[in-house]
Design a protein around this motif. Structure first.
Motif, short mmCIF file in Angstrom:
data_model
loop_
_atom_site.label_atom_id
_atom_site.label_comp_id
_atom_site.label_asym_id
_atom_site.label_seq_id
_atom_site.Cartn_x
_atom_site.Cartn_y
_atom_site.Cartn_z
N GLN A 67 0.86 -1.19 0.00
CA GLN A 67 0.00 0.00 0.00
C GLN A 67 0.89 1.23 0.00
O GLN A 67 1.72 1.41 0.89
N ALA A 68 0.77 2.05 -1.01
CA ALA A 68 1.58 3.27 -1.09
C ALA A 68 0.86 4.42 -0.42
O ALA A 68 -0.37 4.49 -0.42
N ILE A 69 1.64 5.33 0.15
CA ILE A 69 1.07 6.55 0.71
C ILE A 69 0.86 7.52 -0.45
O ILE A 69 1.80 7.84 -1.17
N PRO A 70 -0.35 8.00 -0.66
CA PRO A 70 -0.61 8.83 -1.85
C PRO A 70 0.12 10.15 -1.80
O PRO A 70 0.36 10.71 -0.72
N PRO A 71 0.50 10.69 -2.97
CA PRO A 71 1.25 11.96 -3.01
C PRO A 71 0.37 13.14 -2.62
O PRO A 71 -0.86 13.10 -2.75
N LYS A 72 1.04 14.20 -2.18
CA LYS A 72 0.33 15.41 -1.76
C LYS A 72 0.37 16.46 -2.87
O LYS A 72 0.77 17.61 -2.65
N SER A 73 -0.01 16.05 -4.05
CA SER A 73 -0.03 16.97 -5.19
C SER A 73 -0.95 16.41 -6.26
O SER A 73 -1.29 15.22 -6.24
N GLY A 74 -1.35 17.28 -7.19
CA GLY A 74 -2.16 16.86 -8.31
C GLY A 74 -3.65 16.89 -8.01
O GLY A 74 -4.07 17.01 -6.85
N PRO A 75 -4.48 16.75 -9.04
CA PRO A 75 -5.93 16.80 -8.88
C PRO A 75 -6.47 15.74 -7.91
O PRO A 75 -7.41 16.00 -7.16
N ALA A 76 -5.87 14.54 -7.93
CA ALA A 76 -6.35 13.47 -7.05
C ALA A 76 -6.15 13.83 -5.58
O ALA A 76 -6.96 13.46 -4.73
N PHE A 77 -5.08 14.56 -5.29
CA PHE A 77 -4.82 15.00 -3.91
C PHE A 77 -5.96 15.90 -3.43
O PHE A 77 -6.49 15.71 -2.33
N TYR A 91 -7.29 13.79 7.50
CA TYR A 91 -6.79 13.34 6.20
C TYR A 91 -5.55 12.46 6.37
O TYR A 91 -5.44 11.40 5.73
N SER A 92 -4.60 12.87 7.20
CA SER A 92 -3.35 12.11 7.37
C SER A 92 -3.63 10.72 7.91
O SER A 92 -2.97 9.75 7.51
N VAL A 93 -4.58 10.60 8.80
CA VAL A 93 -4.92 9.29 9.36
C VAL A 93 -5.57 8.42 8.28
O VAL A 93 -5.25 7.25 8.13
N ALA A 94 -6.48 9.01 7.51
CA ALA A 94 -7.18 8.25 6.48
C ALA A 94 -6.24 7.73 5.41
O ALA A 94 -6.37 6.59 4.95
N THR A 95 -5.27 8.54 4.99
CA THR A 95 -4.40 8.15 3.88
C THR A 95 -3.23 7.26 4.30
O THR A 95 -2.62 6.61 3.45
N HIS A 96 -2.90 7.22 5.57
CA HIS A 96 -1.79 6.38 6.02
C HIS A 96 -2.27 5.04 6.57
O HIS A 96 -1.45 4.21 6.98
N ASN A 97 -3.57 4.84 6.58
CA ASN A 97 -4.14 3.58 7.03
C ASN A 97 -5.05 3.04 5.94
O ASN A 97 -5.55 3.78 5.10
#
Length: 416
Positions: A67-77, A91-97
Protein backbone atom coordinates in the motif's frame (compact mmCIF):
# COMPACT_ATOMS: atom_id res chain seq x y z
CA UNK A 1 11.75 -9.02 23.60
CA UNK A 2 9.93 -9.36 20.28
CA UNK A 3 8.85 -5.87 19.14
CA UNK A 4 6.98 -4.90 15.98
CA UNK A 5 7.04 -1.29 14.78
CA UNK A 6 4.35 -0.04 12.41
CA UNK A 7 5.58 2.90 10.34
CA UNK A 8 5.53 4.68 7.00
CA UNK A 9 8.36 4.39 4.49
CA UNK A 10 11.60 2.79 5.61
CA UNK A 11 13.77 5.15 7.71
CA UNK A 12 16.85 4.87 5.49
CA UNK A 13 18.58 6.93 4.31
CA UNK A 14 18.13 9.20 7.35
CA UNK A 15 17.35 12.34 5.35
CA UNK A 16 14.43 13.72 7.38
CA UNK A 17 13.96 14.30 11.10
CA UNK A 18 11.48 11.47 11.68
CA UNK A 19 13.71 9.06 9.78
CA UNK A 20 16.78 10.09 11.78
CA UNK A 21 14.96 9.44 15.04
CA UNK A 22 13.42 6.12 14.01
CA UNK A 23 16.62 4.77 12.50
CA UNK A 24 18.91 5.69 15.37
CA UNK A 25 16.64 4.35 18.10
CA UNK A 26 15.74 1.18 16.17
CA UNK A 27 19.31 0.21 15.27
CA UNK A 28 20.49 0.56 18.85
CA UNK A 29 17.55 -1.36 20.32
CA UNK A 30 17.97 -4.13 17.73
CA UNK A 31 21.20 -5.07 19.50
CA UNK A 32 19.17 -6.33 22.47
CA UNK A 33 15.70 -7.05 21.01
CA UNK A 34 14.17 -8.75 17.99
CA UNK A 35 12.59 -5.94 15.95
CA UNK A 36 10.30 -6.20 12.94
CA UNK A 37 9.34 -3.10 10.95
CA UNK A 38 6.12 -3.04 8.92
CA UNK A 39 6.44 -0.36 6.26
CA UNK A 40 4.58 1.06 3.26
CA UNK A 41 6.20 0.57 -0.12
CA UNK A 42 7.56 3.78 -1.61
CA UNK A 43 7.49 4.72 -5.29
CA UNK A 44 11.16 3.73 -5.56
CA UNK A 45 11.62 -0.06 -5.32
CA UNK A 46 15.41 0.23 -5.63
CA UNK A 47 15.55 2.55 -2.61
CA UNK A 48 13.27 0.17 -0.69
CA UNK A 49 15.57 -2.77 -1.41
CA UNK A 50 18.65 -0.82 -0.35
CA UNK A 51 16.96 0.31 2.85
CA UNK A 52 15.68 -3.19 3.61
CA UNK A 53 19.17 -4.63 3.08
CA UNK A 54 20.75 -2.00 5.32
CA UNK A 55 18.25 -2.62 8.12
CA UNK A 56 18.53 -6.38 7.72
CA UNK A 57 22.31 -6.16 8.05
CA UNK A 58 21.69 -4.46 11.40
CA UNK A 59 19.27 -7.09 12.65
CA UNK A 60 15.95 -5.41 11.79
CA UNK A 61 13.39 -7.47 9.85
CA UNK A 62 11.41 -5.45 7.30
CA UNK A 63 7.92 -6.43 6.12
CA UNK A 64 6.46 -4.57 3.15
CA UNK A 65 2.82 -3.51 3.15
CA UNK A 66 1.47 -3.47 -0.38
CA UNK A 67 0.00 0.00 0.00
CA UNK A 68 1.58 3.27 -1.09
CA UNK A 69 1.07 6.55 0.71
CA UNK A 70 -0.61 8.83 -1.85
CA UNK A 71 1.25 11.96 -3.01
CA UNK A 72 0.33 15.41 -1.76
CA UNK A 73 -0.03 16.97 -5.19
CA UNK A 74 -2.16 16.86 -8.31
CA UNK A 75 -5.93 16.80 -8.88
CA UNK A 76 -6.35 13.47 -7.05
CA UNK A 77 -4.82 15.00 -3.91
CA UNK A 78 -7.40 17.78 -3.85
CA UNK A 79 -10.17 15.26 -4.51
CA UNK A 80 -9.02 13.27 -1.49
CA UNK A 81 -8.98 16.44 0.62
CA UNK A 82 -12.55 17.18 -0.40
CA UNK A 83 -13.66 13.61 0.29
CA UNK A 84 -12.12 13.79 3.75
CA UNK A 85 -14.75 16.37 4.76
CA UNK A 86 -17.12 13.43 5.20
CA UNK A 87 -14.62 11.37 7.23
CA UNK A 88 -14.52 11.34 11.04
CA UNK A 89 -10.71 11.02 11.01
CA UNK A 90 -8.12 13.54 9.74
CA UNK A 91 -6.79 13.34 6.20
CA UNK A 92 -3.35 12.11 7.37
CA UNK A 93 -4.92 9.29 9.36
CA UNK A 94 -7.18 8.25 6.48
CA UNK A 95 -4.40 8.15 3.88
CA UNK A 96 -1.79 6.38 6.02
CA UNK A 97 -4.14 3.58 7.03
CA UNK A 98 -6.08 1.13 4.95
CA UNK A 99 -7.11 -2.52 4.51
CA UNK A 100 -3.64 -3.59 3.35
CA UNK A 101 -2.01 -2.33 6.53
CA UNK A 102 -4.67 -3.92 8.75
CA UNK A 103 -4.23 -7.24 6.93
CA UNK A 104 -0.45 -7.08 7.32
CA UNK A 105 -0.74 -6.39 11.04
CA UNK A 106 -3.30 -9.19 11.53
CA UNK A 107 -1.21 -11.68 9.54
CA UNK A 108 2.00 -10.78 11.40
CA UNK A 109 0.27 -11.05 14.79
CA UNK A 110 -1.11 -14.50 13.90
CA UNK A 111 2.26 -15.84 12.79
CA UNK A 112 4.47 -14.33 15.48
CA UNK A 113 4.49 -14.03 19.24
CA UNK A 114 4.85 -10.26 19.49
CA UNK A 115 5.52 -8.94 22.99
CA UNK A 116 4.99 -5.26 22.18
CA UNK A 117 3.70 -3.18 19.27
CA UNK A 118 4.79 0.37 18.54
CA UNK A 119 3.04 2.87 16.28
CA UNK A 120 5.90 4.94 14.92
CA UNK A 121 3.54 7.83 14.30
CA UNK A 122 0.29 8.52 16.15
CA UNK A 123 -2.00 7.93 13.09
CA UNK A 124 -0.85 4.31 12.77
CA UNK A 125 -2.64 3.40 15.98
CA UNK A 126 -5.84 3.33 13.91
CA UNK A 127 -4.75 0.14 12.12
CA UNK A 128 -3.61 -1.43 15.41
CA UNK A 129 -7.06 -1.25 16.98
CA UNK A 130 -7.68 -4.96 16.49
CA UNK A 131 -4.69 -5.94 18.65
CA UNK A 132 -6.02 -7.00 22.04
CA UNK A 133 -4.15 -8.06 25.15
CA UNK A 134 -0.70 -6.80 24.09
CA UNK A 135 1.12 -3.60 25.08
CA UNK A 136 0.92 -0.82 22.50
CA UNK A 137 3.29 2.17 22.50
CA UNK A 138 2.62 5.35 20.52
CA UNK A 139 5.69 7.26 19.33
CA UNK A 140 4.32 10.82 19.14
CA UNK A 141 6.98 12.73 17.22
CA UNK A 142 4.64 15.72 17.58
CA UNK A 143 1.29 16.49 19.10
CA UNK A 144 -0.41 16.70 15.72
CA UNK A 145 -3.40 18.75 16.88
CA UNK A 146 -1.00 21.44 18.12
CA UNK A 147 0.57 21.70 14.67
CA UNK A 148 -2.84 22.02 13.03
CA UNK A 149 -3.82 24.68 15.54
CA UNK A 150 -0.72 26.64 14.50
CA UNK A 151 -1.57 26.14 10.83
CA UNK A 152 -4.96 27.65 11.63
CA UNK A 153 -3.47 30.59 13.51
CA UNK A 154 -1.04 31.50 10.71
CA UNK A 155 -3.33 30.91 7.71
CA UNK A 156 -4.80 34.10 6.26
CA UNK A 157 -6.89 32.69 3.42
CA UNK A 158 -10.44 32.13 4.76
CA UNK A 159 -11.28 28.99 2.75
CA UNK A 160 -8.05 27.28 3.79
CA UNK A 161 -8.46 28.35 7.40
CA UNK A 162 -11.98 26.87 7.38
CA UNK A 163 -10.65 23.50 6.17
CA UNK A 164 -7.68 23.54 8.55
CA UNK A 165 -9.96 24.18 11.52
CA UNK A 166 -11.79 20.93 10.76
CA UNK A 167 -8.53 18.97 10.52
CA UNK A 168 -7.41 20.49 13.83
CA UNK A 169 -10.60 19.39 15.63
CA UNK A 170 -10.50 15.92 14.05
CA UNK A 171 -6.94 15.45 15.28
CA UNK A 172 -7.90 16.55 18.78
CA UNK A 173 -10.60 13.87 18.91
CA UNK A 174 -8.36 11.24 17.32
CA UNK A 175 -5.44 11.91 19.65
CA UNK A 176 -7.69 11.88 22.71
CA UNK A 177 -8.93 8.37 21.83
CA UNK A 178 -5.49 7.14 20.76
CA UNK A 179 -3.62 8.35 23.83
CA UNK A 180 -6.29 6.78 26.06
CA UNK A 181 -5.92 3.40 24.31
CA UNK A 182 -2.10 3.29 24.39
CA UNK A 183 -0.15 1.47 27.07
CA UNK A 184 2.40 4.30 26.96
CA UNK A 185 2.75 7.46 24.90
CA UNK A 186 6.35 8.44 24.10
CA UNK A 187 7.01 12.09 23.27
CA UNK A 188 10.13 14.06 22.40
CA UNK A 189 9.95 16.86 24.97
CA UNK A 190 8.77 17.79 28.46
CA UNK A 191 6.49 20.40 26.86
CA UNK A 192 4.68 17.78 24.79
CA UNK A 193 4.34 15.53 27.85
CA UNK A 194 2.70 18.35 29.82
CA UNK A 195 0.40 19.16 26.90
CA UNK A 196 -0.82 15.57 26.68
CA UNK A 197 -1.31 15.30 30.44
CA UNK A 198 -3.14 18.60 30.66
CA UNK A 199 -5.21 18.67 27.47
CA UNK A 200 -5.78 14.97 26.82
CA UNK A 201 -6.02 13.68 30.38
CA UNK A 202 -3.53 10.80 30.27
CA UNK A 203 -0.54 10.47 32.58
CA UNK A 204 0.93 7.42 30.79
CA UNK A 205 3.49 9.63 29.06
CA UNK A 206 7.27 9.24 28.83
CA UNK A 207 9.88 11.55 27.30
CA UNK A 208 12.56 10.24 24.95
CA UNK A 209 14.20 13.33 23.47
CA UNK A 210 15.45 13.70 19.94
CA UNK A 211 19.20 13.24 19.78
CA UNK A 212 22.41 13.17 17.79
CA UNK A 213 25.01 10.60 16.80
CA UNK A 214 27.87 12.03 18.83
CA UNK A 215 30.73 10.51 16.86
CA UNK A 216 29.14 11.49 13.53
CA UNK A 217 28.90 15.19 14.33
CA UNK A 218 32.03 15.45 16.45
CA UNK A 219 33.94 14.63 13.26
CA UNK A 220 32.89 17.95 11.65
CA UNK A 221 35.95 20.14 10.95
CA UNK A 222 34.64 23.73 10.78
CA UNK A 223 35.73 25.93 7.91
CA UNK A 224 33.34 28.79 8.59
CA UNK A 225 32.25 31.38 6.04
CA UNK A 226 30.88 33.97 8.43
CA UNK A 227 28.41 35.52 5.96
CA UNK A 228 26.90 32.20 4.85
CA UNK A 229 23.51 31.28 6.34
CA UNK A 230 22.09 27.76 6.13
CA UNK A 231 18.54 26.46 6.42
CA UNK A 232 18.23 22.70 6.90
CA UNK A 233 15.03 20.64 6.76
CA UNK A 234 12.81 18.35 4.73
CA UNK A 235 10.81 20.31 2.18
CA UNK A 236 8.06 17.69 2.35
CA UNK A 237 7.03 19.06 5.75
CA UNK A 238 4.69 22.02 5.43
CA UNK A 239 6.12 23.98 8.42
CA UNK A 240 9.54 23.96 6.73
CA UNK A 241 8.09 25.32 3.50
CA UNK A 242 6.34 28.05 5.49
CA UNK A 243 9.66 28.89 7.17
CA UNK A 244 11.52 28.99 3.85
CA UNK A 245 8.87 31.32 2.47
CA UNK A 246 9.45 33.72 5.36
CA UNK A 247 13.20 33.42 4.90
CA UNK A 248 13.01 34.31 1.20
CA UNK A 249 10.24 36.93 1.45
CA UNK A 250 11.22 38.84 4.56
CA UNK A 251 14.35 37.76 6.41
CA UNK A 252 17.12 37.22 3.87
CA UNK A 253 16.28 40.35 1.80
CA UNK A 254 16.85 42.42 4.94
CA UNK A 255 20.14 40.64 5.63
CA UNK A 256 21.23 41.12 2.01
CA UNK A 257 20.37 44.82 2.12
CA UNK A 258 22.78 45.26 5.04
CA UNK A 259 25.44 42.75 3.92
CA UNK A 260 25.37 42.39 0.10
CA UNK A 261 27.90 39.55 0.19
CA UNK A 262 25.73 37.36 2.46
CA UNK A 263 24.70 33.99 1.07
CA UNK A 264 21.90 31.57 1.85
CA UNK A 265 21.96 27.77 1.40
CA UNK A 266 18.66 25.87 1.48
CA UNK A 267 19.43 22.22 2.19
CA UNK A 268 16.75 19.56 2.31
CA UNK A 269 14.81 16.66 0.94
CA UNK A 270 12.48 16.74 -2.06
CA UNK A 271 11.94 20.46 -2.65
CA UNK A 272 8.87 21.29 -4.79
CA UNK A 273 9.42 22.53 -8.33
CA UNK A 274 7.99 25.91 -7.37
CA UNK A 275 10.80 26.43 -4.85
CA UNK A 276 13.48 25.29 -7.29
CA UNK A 277 12.20 27.73 -9.92
CA UNK A 278 12.01 30.58 -7.45
CA UNK A 279 15.55 30.14 -6.19
CA UNK A 280 16.91 30.42 -9.73
CA UNK A 281 15.80 34.06 -9.81
CA UNK A 282 17.11 35.05 -6.37
CA UNK A 283 20.55 36.56 -5.77
CA UNK A 284 22.97 34.75 -3.46
CA UNK A 285 20.56 31.88 -2.75
CA UNK A 286 21.31 28.23 -3.57
CA UNK A 287 19.11 25.15 -3.23
CA UNK A 288 20.77 21.82 -2.38
CA UNK A 289 18.33 18.94 -2.72
CA UNK A 290 18.65 15.42 -1.29
CA UNK A 291 22.27 15.74 -0.23
CA UNK A 292 23.87 12.52 1.08
CA UNK A 293 25.58 14.26 4.01
CA UNK A 294 24.65 17.56 5.71
CA UNK A 295 27.94 17.89 7.57
CA UNK A 296 29.79 19.84 4.84
CA UNK A 297 27.07 22.51 5.03
CA UNK A 298 27.27 22.61 8.83
CA UNK A 299 31.05 22.96 8.54
CA UNK A 300 31.18 25.86 6.09
CA UNK A 301 28.22 27.96 7.26
CA UNK A 302 28.50 30.86 9.67
CA UNK A 303 25.04 30.50 11.22
CA UNK A 304 21.87 28.39 10.91
CA UNK A 305 18.47 30.08 10.58
CA UNK A 306 15.39 28.33 12.00
CA UNK A 307 12.47 30.72 11.27
CA UNK A 308 9.69 28.27 12.17
CA UNK A 309 6.33 29.63 13.29
CA UNK A 310 4.52 26.27 12.94
CA UNK A 311 5.75 23.10 14.56
CA UNK A 312 5.71 20.66 17.43
CA UNK A 313 8.07 18.27 19.17
CA UNK A 314 11.68 19.43 18.89
CA UNK A 315 14.11 20.26 16.12
CA UNK A 316 16.82 17.74 15.27
CA UNK A 317 18.39 20.33 12.98
CA UNK A 318 19.25 22.54 15.96
CA UNK A 319 20.82 19.65 17.87
CA UNK A 320 22.87 18.65 14.81
CA UNK A 321 24.02 22.22 14.17
CA UNK A 322 25.15 22.76 17.75
CA UNK A 323 26.80 19.33 17.89
CA UNK A 324 28.87 20.52 14.92
CA UNK A 325 29.62 23.84 16.68
CA UNK A 326 27.47 25.94 14.32
CA UNK A 327 25.75 29.05 15.77
CA UNK A 328 21.94 29.00 15.61
CA UNK A 329 19.28 31.70 15.43
CA UNK A 330 15.77 30.38 15.99
CA UNK A 331 12.24 31.48 16.71
CA UNK A 332 10.66 30.43 19.99
CA UNK A 333 8.65 27.74 18.18
CA UNK A 334 11.78 26.50 16.41
CA UNK A 335 13.68 26.01 19.67
CA UNK A 336 10.69 24.55 21.50
CA UNK A 337 11.22 21.34 23.42
CA UNK A 338 15.00 21.71 23.80
CA UNK A 339 16.79 22.41 27.08
CA UNK A 340 18.73 25.31 25.58
CA UNK A 341 19.01 28.88 26.88
CA UNK A 342 18.80 31.93 24.65
CA UNK A 343 21.90 34.10 24.90
CA UNK A 344 23.95 31.23 26.30
CA UNK A 345 23.57 28.38 23.77
CA UNK A 346 21.87 30.08 20.80
CA UNK A 347 19.83 33.16 19.90
CA UNK A 348 16.04 32.87 20.23
CA UNK A 349 13.83 35.60 18.81
CA UNK A 350 10.23 36.14 19.83
CA UNK A 351 9.07 37.31 16.41
CA UNK A 352 10.06 36.15 12.94
CA UNK A 353 10.55 39.80 11.99
CA UNK A 354 13.42 40.04 14.51
CA UNK A 355 15.37 37.21 12.92
CA UNK A 356 17.11 39.31 10.27
CA UNK A 357 18.68 41.53 12.92
CA UNK A 358 19.72 38.49 14.97
CA UNK A 359 21.39 36.91 11.94
CA UNK A 360 23.17 40.17 11.20
CA UNK A 361 24.38 40.19 14.80
CA UNK A 362 26.00 36.78 14.30
CA UNK A 363 27.58 37.89 11.01
CA UNK A 364 28.98 41.09 12.55
CA UNK A 365 30.13 39.52 15.83
CA UNK A 366 31.15 35.94 14.99
CA UNK A 367 33.19 35.45 18.17
CA UNK A 368 30.16 35.96 20.41
CA UNK A 369 28.04 33.73 18.19
CA UNK A 370 30.72 31.04 18.25
CA UNK A 371 30.93 31.26 22.03
CA UNK A 372 27.22 30.50 22.30
CA UNK A 373 27.59 27.62 19.85
CA UNK A 374 30.36 26.08 21.95
CA UNK A 375 28.16 26.29 25.04
CA UNK A 376 25.30 24.67 23.14
CA UNK A 377 27.63 22.02 21.79
CA UNK A 378 28.74 20.94 25.25
CA UNK A 379 25.14 20.65 26.44
CA UNK A 380 23.96 18.75 23.35
CA UNK A 381 26.82 16.24 23.45
CA UNK A 382 26.17 15.63 27.14
CA UNK A 383 22.38 15.33 27.15
CA UNK A 384 21.21 14.33 23.66
CA UNK A 385 23.19 11.22 22.74
CA UNK A 386 21.21 8.50 20.92
CA UNK A 387 22.86 5.74 22.97
CA UNK A 388 21.42 7.17 26.19
CA UNK A 389 18.03 7.84 24.60
CA UNK A 390 17.71 4.35 23.11
CA UNK A 391 18.43 2.84 26.52
CA UNK A 392 15.64 5.01 27.94
CA UNK A 393 13.16 3.73 25.32
CA UNK A 394 14.27 0.17 26.02
CA UNK A 395 13.39 0.63 29.70
CA UNK A 396 9.96 1.95 28.70
CA UNK A 397 9.38 -1.16 26.57
CA UNK A 398 10.40 -3.41 29.44
CA UNK A 399 8.12 -1.51 31.80
CA UNK A 400 5.18 -2.04 29.44
CA UNK A 401 5.87 -5.76 29.38
CA UNK A 402 6.15 -5.93 33.16
CA UNK A 403 2.88 -4.04 33.56
CA UNK A 404 1.15 -6.35 31.09
CA UNK A 405 2.45 -9.38 32.97
CA UNK A 406 1.19 -8.04 36.28
CA UNK A 407 -2.22 -7.32 34.74
CA UNK A 408 -2.46 -10.81 33.24
CA UNK A 409 -1.52 -12.43 36.54
CA UNK A 410 -4.11 -10.30 38.32
CA UNK A 411 -6.83 -11.39 35.89
CA UNK A 412 -5.90 -15.04 36.39
CA UNK A 413 -5.97 -14.68 40.17
CA UNK A 414 -9.33 -12.92 40.06
CA UNK A 415 -10.61 -15.67 37.77
CA UNK A 416 -9.82 -18.24 40.46
Amino acid sequence: MNVTIVGGNLPYPPNAGNRVRTLNLTLRLARAHRISLLYHRSDDPVADREASTYLGDHGVETIAVDQAIPPKSGPAFYARLAANLASPVPYSVATHNGPALVRAITRHAARNSVDLWQAEWTPYMKSMGGLVGVPKVVMAHNVESQIWQRYYETERRPHRQWYIARQWRKFERFERRTFAEATRVVVVSDEDAELIRGDFGTDRVDVVDNGIDRAYFESVAPDREGQRIVFLGSFEWRPNLDAVGLLLDVIFPRVLAAVPSARLDLVGRNPPESLARRVLDLPNVELHANVPDVRPFLARSGVMAVPLRIGGGSRLKILEALAAGLPVVSTRVGAEGLRLTSGRDLVIVERVEAMAEALLGCIRDPSTAQGMAESGRRLVLEQYDWDVLAARLGRIWEGCLSSAGRLENGIRMNGR
